[in-house]
Design a protein around this motif. Sequence first.
Motif, short mmCIF file in Angstrom:
data_model
loop_
_atom_site.label_atom_id
_atom_site.label_comp_id
_atom_site.label_asym_id
_atom_site.label_seq_id
_atom_site.Cartn_x
_atom_site.Cartn_y
_atom_site.Cartn_z
N ILE A 208 -3.92 4.26 -0.29
CA ILE A 208 -4.62 4.59 0.95
C ILE A 208 -4.93 6.07 0.85
CG2 ILE A 208 -4.52 4.77 3.46
CD1 ILE A 208 -2.41 2.54 3.43
N TYR B 14 1.01 -0.02 -6.54
CA TYR B 14 0.65 0.04 -5.12
C TYR B 14 -0.87 0.11 -5.01
CZ TYR B 14 5.43 1.36 -3.70
OH TYR B 14 6.77 1.38 -3.45
N GLU B 15 -1.38 -0.30 -3.87
CA GLU B 15 -2.78 -0.10 -3.53
C GLU B 15 -2.86 1.23 -2.76
OE1 GLU B 15 -6.70 -0.65 -3.57
OE2 GLU B 15 -5.28 -2.00 -4.55
N TYR C 74 0.35 5.35 1.01
CA TYR C 74 -0.46 6.38 1.65
C TYR C 74 -0.30 7.69 0.87
CZ TYR C 74 -2.09 9.44 5.44
OH TYR C 74 -2.77 10.36 6.19
N GLU D 278 0.82 -1.20 0.00
CA GLU D 278 0.00 0.00 0.00
C GLU D 278 0.86 1.26 0.00
OE1 GLU D 278 -3.84 -1.67 2.47
OE2 GLU D 278 -2.14 -0.88 3.61
N ASN E 224 0.55 -3.29 5.91
CA ASN E 224 0.96 -3.47 4.52
C ASN E 224 1.40 -2.17 3.83
OD1 ASN E 224 1.39 -5.36 2.42
ND2 ASN E 224 -0.47 -4.66 1.40
N CYS E 225 1.40 -1.06 4.56
CA CYS E 225 1.81 0.21 3.96
C CYS E 225 3.33 0.24 3.85
CB CYS E 225 1.30 1.39 4.80
SG CYS E 225 1.52 2.97 3.97
N GLU F 147 -4.89 8.57 -6.51
CA GLU F 147 -5.16 7.13 -6.41
C GLU F 147 -4.78 6.42 -7.72
OE1 GLU F 147 -9.02 5.83 -5.08
OE2 GLU F 147 -9.17 7.50 -3.67
#
Length: 120
Positions: free
Chosen positions: A36, A33-34, A6, A4, A66-67, A25
Amino acid sequence: MIPECYISGPVTGTTDYIERFKKAEAIVRENKYEPINPVAVNALLPSDTSWIEYMKMSLEMLTRKNCAAILMLVGWETSRGARIEREIAMGMGYTVLYEEYSKWIYSKHGMPLKEEKGMI
């Protein structure tokens, strides 16, 4: 599991922060990355939530298991909250990414590296 990232940047005193964070995003996803997005989550809090309460919620998201990275949006230097988030991320060894560069420049210490051929 996808790591993740941020998203951090100025919110207080701006009117376009929802759009800027939403756009970020897509950038985060393009770079594997996902995202946040603290703005999206904090929008669910009551309207009388204080700055400190927003920051506490944001820091919970930043320190998720997971960040692994933080994306600093343009203008982060003027934001007290974004500067705090960056310091914490750097202290935790996260990759620090900066939106203002044409290509993402990676640095474990939060300092932008010179772009080198073949680096990215």
